[in-house]
Write an enzyme that holds these catalytic residues in place. Structure first.
Site: not given
Length: 494
Positions: A143, A211
């Site tokens: 996040e 990612d």
């Protein structure tokens, strides 16, 4: 938010379906692909992206709305832990623009989300579902990467008639699973009547970047880079086992075998690190269990059985829970013995120190309790859990002047807890400072999302006789700010 609640919400307000989709993607960005959703090419949104200032205003406004709904966890030790963990990750990221704020939602479902402006929320349930601290950190790291890369900033074109308070109320309503009741009604009515233009620009590249950077952040911060894949794999297995009753996390963060494989491949390129979870991690998991068990006797029996049968992960964390259970059951002598045993092993552990001081206070050893807090604050100046507990102990002893001095200093820190303003109002009232009492209550109500009540307090302050020029000017300016915000929520855009 439950998937069924989302669908009901969108069906009920069909005119809002495109807007709701965008907002859901905004607050649930992880692992959603534009390609999979078959979104049209909407062009370059750089010219209409939110500014940093707008992002920060938006995030703060959403937090106030969530707090108004009573869903934000206000336990200072939990808040301190999640912010320490989050900011440890932020410190090794490429962040230059945001002061991050991590918060916990009082919900045992397994989920997490990011808001505009560096606000990241995590549910109780996700913390308890994580098997180690690296897994918990992996969710935060992903996040954080979305925020630092400003993937969210291009989601909206605010348009001339579309204002921050309106959108903030709607985002909060969706985050909490509202079906358009009190929290979001004004926002929904305003949006449905208007033609707010919003954009969506989430791409596979954004997700791969989050990612890649998330795993890099994990590794640089000293956590296990493989933990992102391992946590998602665990959630994936549960979803296969329980189907639609599986973790909510996977309904909002879809994970595929290919994605897990890619995460493992990236982690394999990093230096292997498998650090043990911190003691604070295990203490916080115990604290969540304690806060979610209202039955004092059941809580005590739970810890007695765990210690007897040795069915615990970390004995020290279980003893901490046991000490608090004893305290809640008024078994003060035994509670004192347990916590003093723990403090011998870790004398600087703030959670232990606070518990010992609380035991002293309940034993009517008030001088000892105050001494423990003061000594600890000398060693850890500005620590919020210590400060909050110290102030409450001072108030019980009617030491209002000392409490005010400490509290006013602490309120200069960024993002103070709303409860501190409520305590300040109590102190000012005891000291006979009427205007200051109204002002403190106005701050408190505003930060818990009760803007009307905040405005009422400002109006009461302005009616106080003999205001000096500077105080009246400050209050008048604040009144206008609050009125403008309320007007924005009530006004239908053209």
């Amino acid at each position: 938010m439950k998937q069924t609640a989302t669908l009901k919400f969108i069906r009920k307000h069909s005119a809002l379906a495109p807007i709701c989709l965008i907002i859901l993607l905004f607050i649930r960005p992880t692992y959603l692909y534009a390609e999979e959703l078959k979104l049209p090419d909407i062009g370059d949104s750089a010219a209409t992206a939110l500014t940093l200032t707008e992002e920060k205003m938006m995030g703060a406004a959403v937090i106030r709305n969530i707090r108004h709904a009573g869903k934000l966890v206000d336990d200072p030790l939990l808040i301190e832990y999640i912010n320490n963990l989050g900011n440890k990750l932020v410190s090794v990221s490429n962040n230059k623009d945001y002061r991050f704020n991590f918060f916990i939602i009082d919900d045992m479902s397994i989920n997490a989300f990011a808001l505009p402006g560096g606000y990241i929320g995590i549910h109780y349930g996700l913390i308890t579902a994580s098997r180690n601290e690296s897994e918990l950190a992996s969710v935060l790291a992903h996040e954080i990467a979305h925020v630092t890369q400003r993937h969210h900033a291009r989601a909206y074109d605010l348009g001339k008639s579309y204002q921050v308070p309106v959108l903030a109320a709607l985002i909060a309503a969706i985050v909490l699973g509202s079906n358009g009741n009190e929290l979001g009604q004004a926002a929904l009515a305003s949006i449905a009547a208007g033609s707010a233009q919003m954009r969506l620009d989430f791409t596979r590249a954004n997700e791969k970047e989050a990612d890649r950077l998330g795993i890099k952040i994990l590794n640089k911060a000293g956590f296990d880079a493989h933990s992102m894949a391992s946590f998602f794999e665990q959630m994936y297995k549960e979803s296969r086992l329980y189907g639609s009753q599986g973790p909510e996390f996977l309904r909002t963060h879809p994970v595929s075998q290919n994605r897990m494989a890619e995460a493992k491949l990236r982690a394999n390129q990093m230096q292997l690190k498998q650090p043990p979870s911190s003691e604070a991690y295990y203490l916080i998991k115990q604290r969540i269990e304690i806060l979610n068990q209202p039955d004092d006797k059941a809580l005590l029996n739970h810890y007695v059985l765990q210690l007897k049968n040795k069915t615990y992960t970390v004995r020290e964390a279980t003893l901490y829970g046991y000490a608090i259970a004893l305290l809640r059951n008024k078994q003060l002598n035994q509670a004192r013995k347990v916590i003093q045993q723990l403090r011998k092993q870790a004398p600087s552990r703030i959670a232990y120190l606070i518990t010992e001081a609380q035991i002293a206070a309940q034993s009517q050893q008030y001088a000892k309790a105050l001494y423990l807090y003061k000594s600890a604050l000398d060693d850890y100046p500005g620590n919020t859990p210590l400060t909050l507990n110290y102030i409450e102990a001072l108030l019980k002893q009617q030491k209002y002047g000392r409490a005010k001095s400490i509290l006013v200093t602490h309120l200069r820190q960024p993002s103070p807890a709303p409860k501190l303003y409520k305590l300040l109002a109590l102190i000012e009232s005891k000291l006979g400072n009427q205007v200051a009492t109204y002002e403190a209550l106005a701050h408190y109500y505003y930060h818990i999302g009760q803007t009307h009540q905040a405005l009422n307090q400002v109006n009461l302050a302005l009616k106080t006789p003999s205001l000096d020029f500077y105080t009246e000017s400050r209050l008048s300016a604040r009144k206008k700010e609050l009125q403008d915000e309320l007007t924005a929520l009530a006004k239908k855009p053209s």
